[in-house]
Design an enzyme around this catalytic site. Structure first.
Site, PDB file in Angstrom:
ATOM      1  N   SER A   1       0.851  -1.186   0.000  1.00 18.31           N
ATOM      2  CA  SER A   1       0.000   0.000   0.000  1.00 18.31           C
ATOM      3  C   SER A   1       0.885   1.233   0.000  1.00 18.31           C
ATOM      4  O   SER A   1       2.064   1.174   0.377  1.00 18.31           O
ATOM      5  CB  SER A   1      -0.892   0.015   1.257  1.00 18.31           C
ATOM      6  OG  SER A   1      -1.537   1.272   1.414  1.00 18.31           O
TER       7      SER A   1
ATOM      8  N   TYR B   1      -2.188  -0.806  10.288  1.00 12.93           N
ATOM      9  CA  TYR B   1      -2.289  -1.079   8.855  1.00 12.93           C
ATOM     10  C   TYR B   1      -0.999  -0.695   8.140  1.00 12.93           C
ATOM     11  O   TYR B   1      -0.448  -1.473   7.354  1.00 12.93           O
ATOM     12  CB  TYR B   1      -3.476  -0.296   8.278  1.00 12.93           C
ATOM     13  CG  TYR B   1      -3.680  -0.508   6.799  1.00 12.93           C
ATOM     14  CD1 TYR B   1      -4.307  -1.647   6.313  1.00 12.93           C
ATOM     15  CD2 TYR B   1      -3.222   0.441   5.875  1.00 12.93           C
ATOM     16  CE1 TYR B   1      -4.484  -1.844   4.947  1.00 12.93           C
ATOM     17  CE2 TYR B   1      -3.398   0.255   4.514  1.00 12.93           C
ATOM     18  CZ  TYR B   1      -4.029  -0.892   4.055  1.00 12.93           C
ATOM     19  OH  TYR B   1      -4.196  -1.071   2.705  1.00 12.93           O
TER      20      TYR B   1
END
Length: 587
Positions: free
Chosen positions: A458, A471
């Site tokens: 990501s 995350y």
């Protein structure tokens, strides 16, 4: 298993006596293995032993090498003499039937000449590390006729790899060096550079004499063909094994070959020049598959898929014949990635925690490509992933591409994250990637044919944020894991890529956790995030396109969206600015 015994006999060639070696049942299809320079028939020992279980295997020391005669003068090493020798061996060992021809290095150069000038003698042809000299000359002319930077780079690259050819044109010096003891440093270089240790028979004890005599092969044929190339074509079903780390023969030389060899297959392998010694299992298996396919024999699903992928044809899609595994394939980026590979001809295995959505992805993949397959798997469960990897291998074969895409989202302040929250995020986002990479990479390495692993990270991996501690940490770990794997697996021919999307309109926003909030507030946060991602309107299909491209071009790190690319650049050029931005409360 102990290989079948080897018998030796003498065959009279064109003015020379040739030492011919045979293994296996003579009633079975004959495979003729032709060695290169400065080798003897013994370079094929490992491959021949494996093939002799199923075929009648014939080898011979070419003129000037091993136990065969060494004629004097370069004129006796021209293609005319070499072809007469090969024909004599064929007449003696496999009269009145076609044989399966295999050549390496100069043996492959000879084999190309044979396949083009007497194709009626051969049922199939496998070439490795030795192109047709005429094809090389035409290839070089095409590149120089269009002097683009890429074409000039390819031509110059092959010119540099061919340094020894120019050296061999000098009178007397090459012979003197070989006879003065160059065999010892050559043997050491073979071990250090190619990972091929010496063993009984190879390099041969006669190497100094063989190499000195074999220089005539280069003087008698090379410059003449390169200056005045002929129009060499063949309809013999041809398989070219392309060692991508060959220091002497550029992989680019296969460019345009399909125009002269209509029945062509290409088999790239991450190996050096002496691939028969370094990868005998793979070479023997590919020769067997090629022969079996030509003969119309039974093939497993894996073998059939491998042959389909190797085939070169104008209508062939990029990933035709490939097996692609995608986790988290039930929706979003995973589904679009599965469909993108299916459109390029790949057979897709769609895996997801939700079996129904995986089945739907498999159905959609089957509409645009080969029939897809669905599996339910929890990527965070190591036992479940073990079973999944084994099931894929046994039912469909070793995958060529694995996309570790499954992931979950979680937002909130660090102090609001519980130990269980961290465990959940790391189990799926990091350990899921670890399990998929470890299990399937092991299969790829054992198969020995390379492959590619894609890990979905990501933009958060390089964008610190006060609202995404768990995350972002999990995705940063995936990015570093990918870099480590890429370094380790490079020598195995396995590419590894990290895909780093930014804001992409998928349903991850509707399933993400927002810790530290009540139920109603969390629901509102999800709706706000979903609306923001929807307004951004960057679809998962665009990420899928980048994943397919990353596999095709072997890219290491791929920031996908504009904001991801900007963040990646800033993280490298101005990390202090990224730290300042991370302190902002954008909630």
């Amino acid at each position: 298993m102990t290989p079948p015994p080897v018998s030796r006999r003498r065959v009279r060639g064109d003015g020379v006596d040739l030492a011919v070696y045979e293994q296996g049942d003579r009633s079975r299809p004959t495979v003729l293995l032709v060695h290169g320079y400065p080798d003897t028939h013994a370079v094929w020992d490992e491959v021949a032993g494996r093939l002799a279980e199923r075929f009648h295997v014939v080898r011979y020391d070419v003129r000037g090498a091993g136990a065969s005669s060494r004629p004097f003068g370069r004129k006796r090493y021209t293609f005319d003499y070499l072809m007469a020798d090969m024909a004599a061996v064929l007449d003696a060992t496999a009269p009145e039937r076609k044989v399966h021809l295999v050549g390496h290095d100069w043996g492959s150069i000879q084999a190309w000449e044979a396949a083009c000038t007497m194709p009626d003698r051969f049922a199939s042809f496998t070439s490795m590390s030795g192109p047709c000299l005429d094809h090389v000359a035409h290839w070089m002319r095409r590149n120089l006729a269009r002097p683009t930077p890429a074409n000039l780079r390819r031509a110059a690259g092959q010119g540099a790899r061919s340094w020894y050819i120019y050296f061999f044109q000098t009178p007397l010096l090459p012979e003197l060096l070989w006879r003065a003891g160059m065999a010892k440093p050559f043997t050491k270089a073979l071990e250090l550079g190619e990972g091929v240790p010496s063993r009984a028979g190879h390099p041969a004890r006669t190497m100094a004499r063989d190499a000195a005599a074999g220089v005539a092969l280069y003087r008698a044929n090379m410059l003449q063909r390169l200056r005045r190339p002929r129009d060499r074509r063949t309809d013999v079903p041809t398989q070219v094994i392309v060692p991508t780390k060959d220091l002497f023969v550029s992989p680019h030389l296969v460019g345009g070959l399909a125009g002269r060899v209509p029945n062509l297959s290409l088999r790239p392998i991450a190996a050096g020049h002496w691939v028969p010694r370094s990868h005998p299992d793979v070479v023997a298996r590919w020769i067997t598959e090629h022969i079996t396919g030509v003969r119309g024999g039974p093939l497993s699903a894996t073998e059939s898929r491998a042959l389909d992928r190797a085939r070169v044809a104008g209508d062939r899609r990029t990933f035709e014949g490939s097996l692609v595994v995608v986790t988290g394939a039930g929706s979003g980026i995973g589904r679009e990635t599965a469909l993108a590979f299916a459109e390029q001809g790949a057979e897709v295995v769609a895996a997801d925690l939700d079996l129904a959505t995986a089945q739907r992805t498999a159905e959609l993949a089957g509409l645009v490509g080969p029939p897809g397959h669905a599996f339910r798997v929890d990527v965070s469960d190591p036992a479940a992933m073990e079973d999944f990897a084994k099931s894929v291998m046994h039912e469909h074969g070793v995958p060529d591409v694995v996309v570790n895409n499954a992931g979950i989202g979680m937002a909130g302040a660090f102090l609001d994250h519980t130990a269980e929250d961290w465990q959940k995020v790391l189990d799926v986002n990091l350990w899921g990637v670890v399990h998929g990479s470890r299990l399937f990479a092991k299969q790829m390495v054992e198969r020995g044919q390379g492959g590619h692993i894609v890990n979905t990270a990501s933009a958060a991996a390089f964008t610190p944020s006060r609202t995404l501690p768990a995350y972002a940490t999990s995705k940063a770990a995936v990015l570093m894991l990918t870099e480590c794997l890429r370094a380790e697996l490079n020598g195995k021919g396995i590419g590894v890529s990290a895909i780093c999307p930014g804001i992409v309109n998928t349903n991850i926003t509707r399933t993400s956790r927002f810790v530290g909030q009540g139920q109603d507030e969390e629901a509102r946060s999800r709706r706000r995030a979903a609306r923001a991602y929807a307004r951004r309107n960057y679809g998962p299909e665009r990420v899928a396109e980048q994943i397919v491209t990353a596999v095709r071009t072997d890219r290491a790190v791929v920031p996908v969206t504009p904001e991801a690319r900007l963040s990646y650049l800033a993280s490298r050029a101005a990390p202090g600015v990224m730290r300042l931005l991370a302190k902002l409360d954008v909630g």
